[in-house]
Design a protein around this motif. Structure first.
Motif, PDB file in Angstrom:
ATOM      1  N   SER A 117      69.354 -23.283  -8.631  1.00 52.13           N
ATOM      2  CA  SER A 117      68.195 -22.569  -8.093  1.00 52.13           C
ATOM      3  C   SER A 117      68.562 -21.143  -7.711  1.00 52.13           C
ATOM      4  CB  SER A 117      67.671 -23.277  -6.843  1.00 52.13           C
ATOM      5  OG  SER A 117      67.263 -24.574  -7.156  1.00 52.13           O
ATOM      6  N   GLU A 118      69.687 -21.010  -6.989  1.00 55.63           N
ATOM      7  CA  GLU A 118      70.111 -19.682  -6.551  1.00 55.63           C
ATOM      8  C   GLU A 118      70.299 -18.754  -7.743  1.00 55.63           C
ATOM      9  OE1 GLU A 118      72.590 -20.870  -2.473  1.00 55.63           O
ATOM     10  OE2 GLU A 118      73.676 -20.320  -4.286  1.00 55.63           O
ATOM     11  N   SER A 119      70.941 -19.292  -8.796  1.00 52.08           N
ATOM     12  CA  SER A 119      71.253 -18.414  -9.921  1.00 52.08           C
ATOM     13  C   SER A 119      70.025 -18.137 -10.768  1.00 52.08           C
ATOM     14  CB  SER A 119      72.369 -19.002 -10.773  1.00 52.08           C
ATOM     15  OG  SER A 119      71.874 -19.999 -11.622  1.00 52.08           O
ATOM     16  N   LEU A 120      69.166 -19.133 -10.928  1.00 50.61           N
ATOM     17  CA  LEU A 120      67.998 -18.938 -11.779  1.00 50.61           C
ATOM     18  C   LEU A 120      67.076 -17.871 -11.185  1.00 50.61           C
ATOM     19  CD1 LEU A 120      66.513 -19.742 -14.324  1.00 50.61           C
ATOM     20  CD2 LEU A 120      65.464 -21.626 -13.088  1.00 50.61           C
ATOM     21  N   ALA A 121      66.901 -17.910  -9.868  1.00 49.96           N
ATOM     22  CA  ALA A 121      66.048 -16.901  -9.220  1.00 49.96           C
ATOM     23  C   ALA A 121      66.609 -15.503  -9.481  1.00 49.96           C
ATOM     24  CB  ALA A 121      65.955 -17.187  -7.722  1.00 49.96           C
ATOM     25  N   LYS A 122      67.930 -15.367  -9.336  1.00 58.17           N
ATOM     26  CA  LYS A 122      68.552 -14.052  -9.574  1.00 58.17           C
ATOM     27  C   LYS A 122      68.401 -13.614 -11.022  1.00 58.17           C
ATOM     28  CE  LYS A 122      72.174 -14.305  -6.151  1.00 58.17           C
ATOM     29  NZ  LYS A 122      73.523 -14.810  -5.983  1.00 58.17           N
ATOM     30  N   ILE A 123      68.595 -14.569 -11.950  1.00 57.79           N
ATOM     31  CA  ILE A 123      68.573 -14.223 -13.366  1.00 57.79           C
ATOM     32  C   ILE A 123      67.175 -13.856 -13.831  1.00 57.79           C
ATOM     33  CG2 ILE A 123      68.759 -15.337 -15.643  1.00 57.79           C
ATOM     34  CD1 ILE A 123      71.421 -16.551 -14.385  1.00 57.79           C
ATOM     35  N   LEU A 124      66.179 -14.587 -13.345  1.00 60.32           N
ATOM     36  CA  LEU A 124      64.805 -14.253 -13.739  1.00 60.32           C
ATOM     37  C   LEU A 124      64.444 -12.852 -13.248  1.00 60.32           C
ATOM     38  CD1 LEU A 124      63.043 -17.674 -13.123  1.00 60.32           C
ATOM     39  CD2 LEU A 124      63.498 -16.597 -15.328  1.00 60.32           C
ATOM     40  N   ALA A 125      64.880 -12.525 -12.032  1.00 53.56           N
ATOM     41  CA  ALA A 125      64.616 -11.183 -11.499  1.00 53.56           C
ATOM     42  C   ALA A 125      65.295 -10.125 -12.369  1.00 53.56           C
ATOM     43  CB  ALA A 125      65.113 -11.094 -10.063  1.00 53.56           C
ATOM     44  N   LYS A 126      66.497 -10.445 -12.826  1.00 50.36           N
ATOM     45  CA  LYS A 126      67.258  -9.505 -13.648  1.00 50.36           C
ATOM     46  C   LYS A 126      66.603  -9.311 -15.022  1.00 50.36           C
ATOM     47  CE  LYS A 126      72.165  -8.563 -14.289  1.00 50.36           C
ATOM     48  NZ  LYS A 126      73.522  -9.133 -14.172  1.00 50.36           N
ATOM     49  N   ILE A 127      66.141 -10.414 -15.611  1.00 44.47           N
ATOM     50  CA  ILE A 127      65.476 -10.312 -16.918  1.00 44.47           C
ATOM     51  C   ILE A 127      64.206  -9.471 -16.777  1.00 44.47           C
ATOM     52  CG2 ILE A 127      64.305 -11.584 -18.778  1.00 44.47           C
ATOM     53  CD1 ILE A 127      66.194 -13.882 -18.404  1.00 44.47           C
ATOM     54  N   LEU A 128      63.450  -9.721 -15.698  1.00 43.08           N
ATOM     55  CA  LEU A 128      62.218  -8.952 -15.487  1.00 43.08           C
ATOM     56  C   LEU A 128      62.532  -7.464 -15.337  1.00 43.08           C
ATOM     57  CD1 LEU A 128      59.142  -9.077 -15.087  1.00 43.08           C
ATOM     58  CD2 LEU A 128      59.528  -9.336 -12.645  1.00 43.08           C
ATOM     59  N   LYS A 129      63.596  -7.184 -14.586  1.00 41.65           N
ATOM     60  CA  LYS A 129      63.991  -5.792 -14.377  1.00 41.65           C
ATOM     61  C   LYS A 129      64.383  -5.143 -15.715  1.00 41.65           C
ATOM     62  CE  LYS A 129      66.878  -3.106 -11.322  1.00 41.65           C
ATOM     63  NZ  LYS A 129      68.236  -3.040 -10.834  1.00 41.65           N
ATOM     64  N   GLU A 130      65.148  -5.853 -16.523  1.00 39.95           N
ATOM     65  CA  GLU A 130      65.548  -5.340 -17.842  1.00 39.95           C
ATOM     66  C   GLU A 130      64.325  -5.020 -18.685  1.00 39.95           C
ATOM     67  OE1 GLU A 130      69.741  -7.792 -18.490  1.00 39.95           O
ATOM     68  OE2 GLU A 130      68.216  -7.868 -20.053  1.00 39.95           O
ATOM     69  N   GLU A 131      63.351  -5.930 -18.657  1.00 40.06           N
ATOM     70  CA  GLU A 131      62.161  -5.729 -19.480  1.00 40.06           C
ATOM     71  C   GLU A 131      61.328  -4.560 -18.963  1.00 40.06           C
ATOM     72  OE1 GLU A 131      61.790  -6.799 -22.331  1.00 40.06           O
ATOM     73  OE2 GLU A 131      63.386  -8.291 -22.298  1.00 40.06           O
ATOM     74  N   ILE A 132      61.284  -4.390 -17.645  1.00 39.05           N
ATOM     75  CA  ILE A 132      60.548  -3.249 -17.084  1.00 39.05           C
ATOM     76  C   ILE A 132      61.201  -1.945 -17.550  1.00 39.05           C
ATOM     77  CG2 ILE A 132      60.047  -1.990 -14.928  1.00 39.05           C
ATOM     78  CD1 ILE A 132      59.481  -4.722 -13.628  1.00 39.05           C
ATOM     79  N   GLU A 133      62.531  -1.952 -17.560  1.00 35.10           N
ATOM     80  CA  GLU A 133      63.236  -0.737 -17.999  1.00 35.10           C
ATOM     81  C   GLU A 133      63.071  -0.480 -19.493  1.00 35.10           C
ATOM     82  OE1 GLU A 133      67.086  -1.335 -16.290  1.00 35.10           O
ATOM     83  OE2 GLU A 133      66.285  -0.812 -14.311  1.00 35.10           O
ATOM     84  N   ASN A 134      62.864  -1.560 -20.242  1.00 42.44           N
ATOM     85  CA  ASN A 134      62.681  -1.411 -21.691  1.00 42.44           C
ATOM     86  C   ASN A 134      61.328  -0.830 -22.082  1.00 42.44           C
ATOM     87  OD1 ASN A 134      65.154  -2.420 -22.277  1.00 42.44           O
ATOM     88  ND2 ASN A 134      64.462  -4.509 -22.692  1.00 42.44           N
ATOM     89  N   HIS A 135      60.356  -0.901 -21.162  1.00 44.52           N
ATOM     90  CA  HIS A 135      59.001  -0.463 -21.500  1.00 44.52           C
ATOM     91  C   HIS A 135      58.628   0.744 -20.640  1.00 44.52           C
ATOM     92  CE1 HIS A 135      59.062  -4.599 -23.028  1.00 44.52           C
ATOM     93  NE2 HIS A 135      58.173  -4.176 -23.908  1.00 44.52           N
ATOM     94  N   PHE A 136      58.450   1.880 -21.258  1.00 48.73           N
ATOM     95  CA  PHE A 136      58.204   3.127 -20.544  1.00 48.73           C
ATOM     96  C   PHE A 136      57.042   3.006 -19.562  1.00 48.73           C
ATOM     97  CE2 PHE A 136      56.029   7.272 -20.313  1.00 48.73           C
ATOM     98  CZ  PHE A 136      57.002   7.945 -19.596  1.00 48.73           C
ATOM     99  N   ILE A 137      55.944   2.453 -20.062  1.00 46.09           N
ATOM    100  CA  ILE A 137      54.744   2.378 -19.234  1.00 46.09           C
ATOM    101  C   ILE A 137      54.969   1.471 -18.020  1.00 46.09           C
ATOM    102  CG2 ILE A 137      53.707   0.583 -20.728  1.00 46.09           C
ATOM    103  CD1 ILE A 137      51.555   3.233 -19.199  1.00 46.09           C
ATOM    104  N   SER A 138      55.740   0.395 -18.234  1.00 48.40           N
ATOM    105  CA  SER A 138      56.033  -0.516 -17.123  1.00 48.40           C
ATOM    106  C   SER A 138      56.926   0.170 -16.098  1.00 48.40           C
ATOM    107  CB  SER A 138      56.738  -1.761 -17.645  1.00 48.40           C
ATOM    108  OG  SER A 138      55.951  -2.418 -18.603  1.00 48.40           O
ATOM    109  N   ARG A 139      57.818   1.028 -16.598  1.00 46.33           N
ATOM    110  CA  ARG A 139      58.735   1.727 -15.715  1.00 46.33           C
ATOM    111  C   ARG A 139      57.942   2.610 -14.752  1.00 46.33           C
ATOM    112  NH1 ARG A 139      62.745   3.466 -19.884  1.00 46.33           N
ATOM    113  NH2 ARG A 139      62.064   5.594 -19.540  1.00 46.33           N
ATOM    114  N   LEU A 140      56.876   3.217 -15.298  1.00 53.84           N
ATOM    115  CA  LEU A 140      56.026   4.069 -14.465  1.00 53.84           C
ATOM    116  C   LEU A 140      55.353   3.281 -13.354  1.00 53.84           C
ATOM    117  CD1 LEU A 140      54.186   6.382 -17.027  1.00 53.84           C
ATOM    118  CD2 LEU A 140      56.036   6.969 -15.440  1.00 53.84           C
ATOM    119  N   GLY A 141      54.908   2.071 -13.691  1.00 53.82           N
ATOM    120  CA  GLY A 141      54.173   1.271 -12.705  1.00 53.82           C
ATOM    121  C   GLY A 141      55.074   0.564 -11.721  1.00 53.82           C
ATOM    122  N   ALA A 142      56.344   0.450 -12.070  1.00 56.82           N
ATOM    123  CA  ALA A 142      57.231  -0.392 -11.270  1.00 56.82           C
ATOM    124  C   ALA A 142      57.326   0.040  -9.818  1.00 56.82           C
ATOM    125  CB  ALA A 142      58.615  -0.436 -11.912  1.00 56.82           C
TER     126      ALA A 142
END
Lengths: 332, 332
Positions: free
Chosen positions: B237-262
Motif C-alpha cells: 500500500s505504501e509503495s503503490l500510493a507513492k508510485i501512482l503519485a509519481k506516474i501521475l506527476k510524470e504524465e503531467i510533465e509530459n503534457h504541456f497543457i497539463s503542466r500549466l494547470g498543475a
C-alpha cells in the motif's frame, strides 16, 4: 492461430466477447472460435459489419455463472468452457480465452487438458504495471495452501512466461517475503528460499526476497508467492488505485482553484490511465496446463478481450510449455 | 500522563524524536521522558526555546540499530528501549513510543512488560485511511505463522483499540480472505472463520470475510490477518500510493497543457496528502502487552512523533487492556 473465446464468460456476455472477437479478427487477423449459446452469439454478431471468415461459432448450450462452485461447473459437459477445451484437445484450436468464472475455468482446464509433465500445481498469474515496465506475479489465487516446492515451480513457470511472452531477456525472479534477508519469512518462504537458492546455482535467475513494496518497484520481473497472499495483493492493488483516484477527485472538487485547473489535466490523466490499465495486458495466464489458457477480468472490455486473444496467440506460438517441462525437470 | 520516548529510534534520531517531544510538551502538555544518550539528547534539546519542566532525560548509553536482530537487541540491557521499559515496569511512566527497530521494540516489550492475561501472541497493528475514515489492520508483521485462535485474539484486541482509541462505536470486524463466502480461504482462514463465527454468537461484531479490496473500502473497521499477509499488504500500500503519485506527476510533465494547470492543483494535492498521511495517525500500536507501546514509522517526522505520543496517552487513559483481558476470556 485458432483461439477459442468463451462467448458466455464475463460480466457483459456475450456482447463484450463478441465485440472483442470481431476486433481480434479485423485487427489481428486471428481465427476466433466463439463457444456458447449459438443463437445469442449469432444475434450479437449480426450487429457488426464483419464479413470475413475468421469468426466461427460452436454451440454450447449450458451456462456457468460467475459465482458457481468449480465442482458444480465441472459437471456441465456442454458449457462454453468444456466445449472450448474439447476443441483444443481434438487439435481444432490452439488456445483458450475466457473472462468467466476463474475457479471454473481453471478446474475445467486442468481436468480437460491435464497438467504439464512435472507440474504439481498450475498457477494463475498476472501482469502488473510498475514504474519501469511490468512485474509478473504468481500465484494469485489458484493455490491458497502451498508447499515450498510449489513456489519453486511457480518461479520456473513465471520465468518462462516473462521470457517468451513478455519479452524479458533474463527475468529477475523474487520470492515475496517480509524482509530482504535470507532468514526472514514464515515457514513456507524460509524453505522456499532454500530451494530457489539451490536452483539459482543450476542457473535460475533468483535474485532474492522481494517485499510488498517490490511488486511495484521494478526491481523484479517475476515475483512468486502462495495464492492467498497473491490474491490479497492483487485485489488490494486494484482497489487502492481506484480509491486514491477518487480521493484526489474529491479534493479537486473541494478546491475552487483546483477545479479550474483540472480540465488541463485531462491529457495527463488519460495517459496515466493507459499506463495502469489492465486492459492493455489482456488477462491472467493459467500456467502449467497443456495448452495456453488466458483468464481475463470479469469486467473486461472488448479491447481487453482482443489483447487477451493476442497474448494467447503469442503464448501458443512460443515453445513456452516445453521450456517449462524442461526446466521443471532441471530445477525440480 | 508520562510517556517514554525512545530518543534514539528512527532514521533521524535524536533530532526528530527530540523535536516531537518538544511539540508534545508544548501542544499537548504531556510529560515526555526521553531515553538515550544523555549528551546527544541535551545538545539537541538546547536548540529549542522550551523552558517548561515536562521534558526529562534518562541516560541509556547502548544503541540498537534499525536492522539489528531482535535476539541481539534483547541483550543490550542499557539501550534506550530497555531503559524505557524499566521506567514503565517501575511505575515511573505510563506508555512507550519508539520510531526504532520494530522487531527489537516488540521483543523487548514482550520480554520486559509481559503479555496480557490470556493473550498468546501480541500483534502489531496499523491504522489505514479509507474513503470513509480508517481501517485498523492487524497483525502486520509480528506473527508470520499463525494458528486460527491467534486471529480470534487479534479480532478481540483490534475491536478494543478501535473502540477505545479510534472512537468506533461498534467496530465491524472482518477476516482477510480471498472471497466473501464462508467456505473460501486457506486452512488458516477457514478454521479462523469458524472461531470468529462462534464468538459472534457470544457478542463479537464479526461481520464476515473481507477481501484485499476491503482494506480500503470502508466496509470494515477492523481487519485481522496473519502477520505475513498483513506485512505484504502494508508495504504494498505504501509503495503503490507513492508510485501512482509519481506516474501521475510524470504524465503531467509530459503534457504541456497539463503542466500549466498543475499549479492550480496544489491546494487539492495538499489536502489529498493530509488525508493519506500516516503522520496523522502517529504509529502502530503493539497490542497484547501489559502497557501501551506505540511503534512509529522509521521515517516519522516530528508531527508523527507528537501524534504517536498523543495516541499513547489515549491508550494509557483508557481501560483498553483490561477490556482485552476480559474479552479474551469471554470469547477465547
Amino acid at each position: 492461430m485458432r483461439v477459442v473465446l468463451d462467448a458466455m464468460g464475463g460480466d457483459n456476455a456475450p456482447q463484450v466477447p463478441v465485440r472483442g472477437a470481431v476486433q481480434a479478427a479485423k485487427e489481428l487477423g486471428v481465427e476466433v472460435i466463439l463457444t456458447g449459446k449459438r443463437e445469442l452469439i449469432e444475434d450479437e454478431l449480426s450487429k457488426y459489419s464483419y464479413s470475413g471468415n475468421l469468426i466461427k461459432v460452436v454451440d454450447a448450450p449450458e451456462s456457468i455463472s460467475m459465482d458457481e462452485q468449480p465442482s458444480k461447473a465441472l459437471k456441465k459437459k456442454n458449457s462454453s468452457v468444456h466445449v472450448g477445451m474439447s476443441l483444443i484437445k481434438n487439435k481444432e484450436a490452439d488456445a483458450f480465452v475466457s473472462a468467466g468464472n476463474t475457479g471454473a475455468v481453471m478446474a475445467i482446464s486442468v481436468f480437460s487438458l491435464g497438467r504439464l509433465k512435472g507440474v504439481e500445481r498450475p498457477a494463475i498469474s498476472t501482469v502488473l504495471p510498475n514504474l519501469k515496465g511490468h512485474t509478473f506475479l504468481l500465484d494469485v489465487g489458484a493455490n491458497v495452501d502451498c508447499k515450498p516446492h510449489h513456489l519453486l515451480q511457480f518461479a520456473v513457470m513465471g520465468e518462462a512466461y516473462a521470457k517468451y511472452v513478455l519479452g524479458d531477456e533474463n527475468p529477475r525472479i523474487g520470492l515475496l517475503n517480509i524482509g530482504e534477508e535470507e532468514t526472514k519469512g514464515n515457514e513456507l518462504t524460509k524453505e522456499a528460499y532454500k530451494l530457489l537458492k539451490k536452483a539459482s546455482e543450476k542457473g535460475l535467475n533468483f535474485v532474492g526476497n522481494a517485499e510488498g513494496r517490490d511488486i511495484y518497484s521494478g526491481d523484479f520481473d517475476v515475483i512468486v508467492c502462495d495464492g492467498f497472499v497473491g490474491n490479497v495483493a492483487l485485489k488490494l492493488s486494484e482497489s487502492l488505485a481506484k480509491i486514491l483516484a477518487k480521493i484526489l477527485k474529491e479534493e479537486i472538487e473541494n478546491h475552487f482553484i483546483s477545479r479550474l485547473g483540472a480540465i488541463t489535466l485531462k491529457p495527463a490523466i488519460k495517459s496515466f490511465k493507459k499506463r495502469i490499465d489492465y486492459a492493455e495486458w489482456g488477462g491472467a495466464p493459467l500456467l502449467g496446463v497443456k495448452a495456453p489458457v488466458i483468464i481475463s477480468h470479469g469486467s473486461s472490455n472488448a479491447k481487453a478481450i482482443k489483447n487477451a486473444i493476442k497474448v494467447a496467440c503469442q503464448f501458443a506460438e512460443s515453445n513456452l510449455n516445453s521450456y517449462i517441462e524442461k526446466n521443471i525437470e532441471k530445477y525440480g
